[in-house]
Motif scaffolding. Structure first.
Motif, PDB file in Angstrom:
ATOM      1  N   VAL A   1      96.499  18.227  15.978  1.00  0.00           N
ATOM      2  CA  VAL A   1      97.320  18.383  14.791  1.00  0.00           C
ATOM      3  C   VAL A   1      96.712  17.488  13.724  1.00  0.00           C
ATOM      4  CG1 VAL A   1      99.584  18.036  13.745  1.00  0.00           C
ATOM      5  CG2 VAL A   1      99.414  18.906  16.086  1.00  0.00           C
ATOM      6  N   VAL A   2      96.157  18.108  12.718  1.00  0.00           N
ATOM      7  CA  VAL A   2      95.423  17.395  11.669  1.00  0.00           C
ATOM      8  C   VAL A   2      96.188  17.539  10.360  1.00  0.00           C
ATOM      9  CG1 VAL A   2      93.277  17.319  10.333  1.00  0.00           C
ATOM     10  CG2 VAL A   2      93.209  17.694  12.816  1.00  0.00           C
TER      11      VAL A   2
ATOM     12  N   ASP B   1     111.992  16.328  11.837  1.00  0.00           N
ATOM     13  CA  ASP B   1     112.168  17.068  13.089  1.00  0.00           C
ATOM     14  C   ASP B   1     111.091  18.129  13.253  1.00  0.00           C
ATOM     15  OD1 ASP B   1     114.387  15.538  13.582  1.00  0.00           O
ATOM     16  OD2 ASP B   1     115.833  17.086  12.947  1.00  0.00           O
ATOM     17  N   LEU B   2     110.738  18.792  12.157  1.00  0.00           N
ATOM     18  CA  LEU B   2     109.717  19.829  12.222  1.00  0.00           C
ATOM     19  C   LEU B   2     108.388  19.253  12.679  1.00  0.00           C
ATOM     20  CD1 LEU B   2     108.519  22.652  11.611  1.00  0.00           C
ATOM     21  CD2 LEU B   2     108.187  21.880   9.248  1.00  0.00           C
ATOM     22  N   PHE B   3     107.949  18.197  12.039  1.00  0.00           N
ATOM     23  CA  PHE B   3     106.641  17.657  12.395  1.00  0.00           C
ATOM     24  C   PHE B   3     106.667  17.015  13.785  1.00  0.00           C
ATOM     25  CE2 PHE B   3     103.013  14.803  12.300  1.00  0.00           C
ATOM     26  CZ  PHE B   3     102.040  15.617  11.742  1.00  0.00           C
ATOM     27  N   SER B   4     107.775  16.397  14.131  1.00  0.00           N
ATOM     28  CA  SER B   4     107.865  15.761  15.443  1.00  0.00           C
ATOM     29  C   SER B   4     107.776  16.774  16.568  1.00  0.00           C
ATOM     30  CB  SER B   4     109.189  14.974  15.550  1.00  0.00           C
ATOM     31  OG  SER B   4     109.242  13.964  14.573  1.00  0.00           O
TER      32      SER B   4
ATOM     33  N   LEU C   1     106.209  19.647  16.327  1.00  0.00           N
ATOM     34  CA  LEU C   1     105.129  20.597  16.053  1.00  0.00           C
ATOM     35  C   LEU C   1     104.241  20.811  17.273  1.00  0.00           C
ATOM     36  CD1 LEU C   1     104.078  22.344  13.769  1.00  0.00           C
ATOM     37  CD2 LEU C   1     102.589  20.457  13.063  1.00  0.00           C
ATOM     38  N   ARG C   2     103.885  19.736  17.962  1.00  0.00           N
ATOM     39  CA  ARG C   2     103.011  19.892  19.131  1.00  0.00           C
ATOM     40  C   ARG C   2     103.677  20.731  20.211  1.00  0.00           C
ATOM     41  NH1 ARG C   2      98.762  16.278  18.787  1.00  0.00           N
ATOM     42  NH2 ARG C   2      99.079  14.541  17.341  1.00  0.00           N
TER      43      ARG C   2
ATOM     44  N   SER D   1      96.181  24.582  17.783  1.00  0.00           N
ATOM     45  CA  SER D   1      95.784  23.606  16.769  1.00  0.00           C
ATOM     46  C   SER D   1      96.526  23.871  15.464  1.00  0.00           C
ATOM     47  CB  SER D   1      94.275  23.673  16.529  1.00  0.00           C
ATOM     48  OG  SER D   1      93.576  23.411  17.733  1.00  0.00           O
ATOM     49  N   ALA D   2      96.663  22.817  14.665  1.00  0.00           N
ATOM     50  CA  ALA D   2      97.373  22.967  13.398  1.00  0.00           C
ATOM     51  C   ALA D   2      96.750  22.083  12.334  1.00  0.00           C
ATOM     52  CB  ALA D   2      98.848  22.618  13.563  1.00  0.00           C
ATOM     53  N   LEU D   3      96.739  22.618  11.134  1.00  0.00           N
ATOM     54  CA  LEU D   3      96.401  21.844   9.941  1.00  0.00           C
ATOM     55  C   LEU D   3      97.656  21.780   9.100  1.00  0.00           C
ATOM     56  CD1 LEU D   3      93.986  20.530   8.292  1.00  0.00           C
ATOM     57  CD2 LEU D   3      94.083  22.610   6.924  1.00  0.00           C
TER      58      LEU D   3
END
Length: 618
Positions: free
Chosen positions: A387-388, A543-546, A548-549, A556-558
């Motif tokens: 996750v970048v 919450d979204l970013f937490s 995300l994985r 993979s995510a940008l």
């Protein structure tokens, strides 16, 4: 492509022949049966008109014999024949209108689809060019009518020629010198009409920008999304005045243009009328001298009137072919130009290999018409399962870099790589299917909730139940919008727009989550989220970013953002400024470096700590 339309270097005869051939082939491909019906009806109408002239001569001759012979059977049958021919002409005219309308719609659909194919497949960079927009606007309008009008003009020419031959043969049988005189009278109109067509095309090209601006200002005043700001800022009067000013400018140009056309048309019609008047005067003199009988004279006058109308129709058909041909040239030039772009593009036949990371390397990019680069020597890499994040202030180049990594923009210099393969060597459709992109300015489609999420195969499953399919619901749950969609009047089948009956709409935050679900739904190796939390509150964003994985299941995510606190858990963070990557590393590394990232992070965090903030603040 030139703003003034395509060049026309071919000789008129060859050009008209090519125009007719192209348009006829196009119309035939849309519906051979309707094409044959159109030709048959045109010939039938022309034959009926020619026969009317001959029957009129019979009726007049037998009417003149009434004092001696009375009402004869022959007269009755001649009158009946004339009535039948007139009725037949009317019926055929109605049938022609119906066939013409249906065939015209089929041609319009075919050409609109061709323009749509170009608009949806050309490089995204084209949409940054005003010249491309102007050409697209012009050909989009031409595509609906002009190709069929060339063929319709040809039908008119064929029909009037057939009618003219029949009527002309009758006149030649009576007085051979009438036909050449009438033919000479059509020449001035034919010459001036060609000049009128050229003026019309040039006027249309010159007014393209004005028309686009008028359409935009009109759209702004009538579109739902802009309605709230127009009222809040009270700009309706300013917009209306702007619209009126644009329209006044257009109307002034239109007046001058129509005056030029009127002068040309008047000149041609006056010269033609002089010839016609001379022909009729000669006929009157012959009648007065007793050299022409009353019945023959009546038939000749009717024939002259009909033939004059046919010559006018012939000129009109030729003008229609010529004028519409100018627009068709423009349309074909647009289609050929972008077909050449596809043909000269690198051969992209290889499928994308299994995902081993994606990166842009030493990339520079400049938008059309810009004087500076949007990106300069930018390198960003996303490895498998990573996750970048890309952060920076507004205008730093974050979104442009994301578009290059997504394969939507080709870099001017540098490379976009899928593993060890350049994007340019891979099949576009395959590469795009491996990347899911959601931008901040995502589209809110006026379709069902389910179709808004499953854009990849929205049309593959027409029967979606009220609660939505399992895969669609799974994506919605991952984005936190499943509950909101399930509560809609028809669940996932609810149309999301106030423009249609039996529909509903979402809040800004709910739409944002639905857009994120759109990315999660696509089984892509790389997910690019450009400012995906702009409409979310801080808790929802965290919450979204937490999650995300967990949501990505190892993909993979940008993640592009201007909120630094949100992305602190990323595997790697790229910091952009003025189109360059100025720093990269983990959150801890960048804070320890005390560069731009630390400065902006402290600045944003300080808003939550009025008494002061430092990186050691708990």
């Amino acid at each position: 492509m030139s703003r003034t339309g395509p060049t026309r270097s071919k000789r008129p005869g060859r050009r008209v022949t090519e125009l007719v051939r192209r348009s006829t082939r196009l119309v035939w491909s849309c519906s051979p049966r309707l094409f044959v019906a159109m030709v048959g009806l045109q010939i039938l109408a022309a034959a009926a008109l020619g026969l009317q002239v001959l029957v009129v001569a019979q009726v007049l001759e037998r009417i003149l014999d009434l004092p001696d012979a009375g009402v004869t059977t022959a007269l009755v049958w001649s009158v009946v024949a004339l009535a039948v021919l007139m009725a037949l002409g009317s019926v055929v005219g109605v049938a022609q209108g119906s066939v013409r309308r249906l065939l015209g719609e089929l041609v319009a659909r075919s050409m609109n689809e061709r323009v749509q194919d170009v608009a949806t497949t050309v490089p995204l960079r084209n949409f940054e060019s005003p010249e491309f927009f102007e050409t697209l606007q012009r050909v989009r309008q031409s595509a609906a009518t002009r190709p069929f009008q060339v063929t319709q003009g040809l039908f008119t020419v064929i029909g009037t020629l057939v009618s003219s031959i029949g009527v002309g043969a009758a006149l030649v049988a009576l007085y051979p010198w009438l036909l050449p005189l009438l033919a000479v009278g059509a020449v001035p109109v034919l010459l001036t009409s060609r000049r009128e067509s050229a003026l019309e095309f040039r006027f249309t090209v010159a007014q393209t920008t004005n028309q686009r601006e008028r359409m935009y200002v009109n759209f702004v005043q009538t579109n739902r999304d802009e309605a709230k700001e127009i009222r809040a800022f009270q700009v309706s009067t300013w917009l209306r005045d702007r619209y009126r000013t644009l329209y006044d400018t257009y109307l002034e140009a239109l007046r001058k243009h129509l005056l030029r056309r009127l002068r040309l048309s008047t000149l041609g019609q006056v010269l033609s009328g002089v010839v016609l008047a001379g022909t009729l005067l000669v006929l009157v003199v012959l009648i007065a001298n007793g050299e022409v009988g009353i019945a023959d004279a009546g038939a000749a006058i009717v024939g002259i009137r009909v033939l004059q109308g046919q010559f006018q129709g012939l000129v009109g058909g030729v003008q229609q072919v010529h004028e519409s041909g100018l627009y068709l040239d423009d349309l074909q030039s647009f289609l050929r130009h972008h077909a050449r772009q596809e043909a000269t593009a690198p051969d992209r036949r290889d499928s994308a290999p299994p995902f081993a990371g994606a990166r842009i390397q030493d990339v520079s990019f400049r938008y059309p018409g810009a004087t500076t680069d949007a990106l300069t020597d930018v390198s960003i890499a996303v490895g498998p399962g990573e996750v970048v994040a890309v952060v920076g202030e507004n205008g730093s180049g974050k979104t442009t870099a994301a578009k290059v990594l997504a394969g939507l923009y080709d870099p001017d210099t540098g490379h976009a790589m899928w593993g060890d393969r350049p994007y340019g060597t891979l099949v576009d459709a395959d590469l795009r299917s491996r990347i899911a992109v959601i931008f901040q300015d995502f589209v809110r489609y006026a379709f069902s909730a389910s179709e808004n999420i499953a854009l990849d195969d929205a049309g593959a499953d027409a029967r979606r139940d009220e609660l939505g399919r399992d895969d669609v619901r799974a994506a919605a749950r991952a984005a936190g919008v499943d509950g909101a969609l399930a509560r809609l009047p028809h669940g996932y089948a609810t149309r999301l727009s106030r423009m249609f009956d039996d529909s509903a709409d979402l809040s800004g935050g709910q739409w944002q989550r639905l857009a994120i679900a759109r990315a999660f739904y696509r089984d892509a190796d790389l997910v690019i989220l450009d400012e995906p939390s702009a409409a979310l509150d801080p808790r929802a964003e965290h919450d979204l970013f937490s999650s995300l994985r967990r949501t990505l299941h190892g993909r993979s995510a940008l993640f592009v953002s201007h909120r630094f606190a949100t992305v602190r858990g990323a595997d790697r963070i790229y910091v952009m400024s003025s189109g360059r990557v100025v720093e990269s590393g983990t959150h801890e590394q960048l804070m320890a470096h005390r560069g731009l990232y630390a400065e902006l992070f402290d600045l944003q965090a300080g808003a939550y700590f009025p008494d002061g903030w430092s990186s050691s603040t708990p």
